[in-house]
Write a protein that holds these residues in place. Structure first.
Motif, short mmCIF file in Angstrom:
data_model
loop_
_atom_site.label_atom_id
_atom_site.label_comp_id
_atom_site.label_asym_id
_atom_site.label_seq_id
_atom_site.Cartn_x
_atom_site.Cartn_y
_atom_site.Cartn_z
N ILE A 316 0.81 -1.22 0.00
CA ILE A 316 0.00 0.00 0.00
C ILE A 316 0.85 1.27 0.00
CG2 ILE A 316 -0.23 0.03 2.53
CD1 ILE A 316 -2.95 1.09 0.00
N ASP A 317 2.02 1.22 0.60
CA ASP A 317 2.86 2.41 0.66
C ASP A 317 3.66 2.67 -0.61
OD1 ASP A 317 2.05 3.07 3.23
OD2 ASP A 317 3.62 1.89 4.18
N SER A 318 3.66 1.70 -1.53
CA SER A 318 4.51 1.85 -2.72
C SER A 318 3.74 1.91 -4.03
CB SER A 318 5.52 0.68 -2.78
OG SER A 318 4.84 -0.56 -2.84
N LEU A 319 2.42 1.78 -4.00
CA LEU A 319 1.65 1.88 -5.25
C LEU A 319 1.75 3.29 -5.80
CD1 LEU A 319 -1.66 -0.06 -4.42
CD2 LEU A 319 0.18 -0.80 -5.94
N PRO A 320 2.21 3.47 -7.03
CA PRO A 320 2.34 4.83 -7.58
C PRO A 320 0.98 5.43 -7.92
CG PRO A 320 2.90 3.21 -9.26
CD PRO A 320 2.69 2.44 -7.97
N ASN A 321 0.91 6.77 -7.85
CA ASN A 321 -0.30 7.52 -8.24
C ASN A 321 -1.56 7.02 -7.52
OD1 ASN A 321 0.96 9.26 -10.25
ND2 ASN A 321 1.16 7.43 -11.50
N LEU A 322 -1.42 6.69 -6.26
CA LEU A 322 -2.60 6.28 -5.48
C LEU A 322 -3.20 7.55 -4.88
CD1 LEU A 322 -4.35 4.01 -4.35
CD2 LEU A 322 -2.80 3.87 -2.40
N TRP A 323 -4.35 7.96 -5.40
CA TRP A 323 -4.94 9.26 -5.08
C TRP A 323 -5.24 9.40 -3.60
CZ3 TRP A 323 -9.63 10.16 -2.76
CH2 TRP A 323 -10.50 9.08 -2.67
N SER A 324 -5.60 8.30 -2.94
CA SER A 324 -6.09 8.37 -1.56
C SER A 324 -4.99 8.35 -0.52
CB SER A 324 -7.06 7.21 -1.30
OG SER A 324 -6.47 5.98 -1.70
N ARG A 325 -3.78 8.08 -0.95
CA ARG A 325 -2.65 8.10 -0.01
C ARG A 325 -2.12 9.52 0.07
NH1 ARG A 325 0.97 4.40 -2.29
NH2 ARG A 325 1.91 6.16 -3.32
N LYS A 326 -1.87 10.02 1.25
CA LYS A 326 -1.49 11.42 1.43
C LYS A 326 -0.08 11.71 0.99
CE LYS A 326 -5.50 12.44 3.12
NZ LYS A 326 -6.46 13.19 2.30
N SER A 327 0.77 10.72 0.94
CA SER A 327 2.16 10.95 0.55
C SER A 327 2.55 10.11 -0.64
CB SER A 327 3.08 10.65 1.72
OG SER A 327 2.93 9.30 2.14
#
Length: 327
Positions: A316-327
């Motif tokens: 979850i921390d490394s998926l690129p262009n994940l809109w819902s992740r804040k960083s």
């Protein structure tokens, strides 16, 4: 042919190449509302993809954007304004799947291509429909979830929280979940609860279903936009615990909204498939360019659908262009 003629031809060709410039095209973007954070990300990605793909296609895009504030009548007026301004293409997320048909017909009369985005039309076929692939989304989640439980030697007794059964996305997700799990030998759905996409029903439905099924040890959420309601329900029954805890309830979800990112990072959600705002926007611009060039966008029978990506606590921390992740 003498040297001067050859050189003259070379110079002329360079001048011609130098004179080429990008076509200017205007996209009219009609939102039904902007209450949800994902709409802002869609808009950001649509504009960035228009710049990137437009450059490759020799098109310089600009946008005229309006918002209807959940009012179908206002959206119809907004789209009429876009038509009157002579935009080259319209992308609309309709508030009402039946009412949007009149706007599609108006655009056709003006010879303006029309793309429905995320929300389709039930009354008039647009030139193209772009959305997430809700069937594939649930299929990939279910397959990954079965694999997780099989690896851990767990026999899943699952509660399914469905969406609104008049919503094709909710129906597709439920269908795919059952097609995978009902024959898996690993997961049994002990109760399905329609929620009408109402967070309060997500909460009460969770409580009531667990009370009726004391052996339930897993859940499938048609969307995790209401994960806070599910969490509240599970906490009230001492069932909200991370993976590795004996009281952990295994959860498979759809969409991976911002609160679900945190829940997955904490080990409370085991697997889900993203409702991928970036890929939706990327596909919409690809289709827009094809329609502007009067080419076939090559959509399937249900439209041009963007598949999501399977997310787990490990990626979850490394998926690129994940809109819902804040960083």
């Amino acid at each position: 042919m003498n040297l001067r003629m050859v050189l003259g031809g070379v110079v002329a060709s360079f001048v011609a190449v130098g004179a080429v410039h990008a076509e200017e095209k205007t996209i009219g973007l009609s939102w039904n509302s902007k209450e949800n954070e994902i709409v802002g990300k869609w808009e950001e990605y649509l504009q960035s993809e228009a710049a990137r793909q437009g450059k490759e296609a020799g098109i310089e895009f600009k946008f005229i954007i309006n918002v209807a504030d959940n009012d179908p009548t206002r959206q119809a007026a907004n789209i009429e304004d876009l038509i009157n301004q002579g935009v080259d293409l319209i992308i609309a997320r309709g508030e009402d799947s039946a009412a949007i048909g009149s706007s599609i017909r108006a655009a056709k009369r003006a010879d303006i291509p029309f793309i429905t985005f995320d929300h389709g039309s039930t009354s008039q076929k647009p030139d193209a429909h772009v959305s997430g692939d809700s069937y594939n989304q649930a299929k990939t989640t279910a397959e990954a979830f079965v694999a997780v439980l099989k690896e851990k030697g767990v026999k899943g007794q699952c509660i399914e929280l469905q969406g609104a059964l008049k919503d094709v996305n909710a129906v597709n997700r439920s269908k795919a979940w059952h097609e995978v799990t009902d024959t898996s030998g690993v997961v049994t759905t002990v109760q399905s609860v329609p929620t009408e996409w109402n967070p309060e029903i997500f909460r009460s439905g969770t409580v009531n279903a667990f009370r009726a099924n004391s052996d339930a040890n897993c859940m499938f959420l048609a969307s995790d936009f209401a994960i806070s309601a599910v969490r509240s329900a599970l906490e009230s029954m001492d069932k909200w615990h991370p993976a590795g805890d004996p009281k952990h309830v295994y959860i498979a979800s759809q969409d991976i909204f911002p609160e679900a990112v945190a829940a997955m990072e904490g080990g409370y959600i085991d697997v889900g498939t993203t409702f991928d705002a970036y890929d939706h926007a990327k596909e919409a611009i690809r289709v827009a360019i094809a329609l502007i060039k009067k080419e076939d966008p090559k959509c399937g029978p249900d439209g041009c659908l963007a598949a999501g990506r399977v997310a787990t606590p490990t990626n979850i921390d490394s998926l690129p262009n994940l809109w819902s992740r804040k960083s």
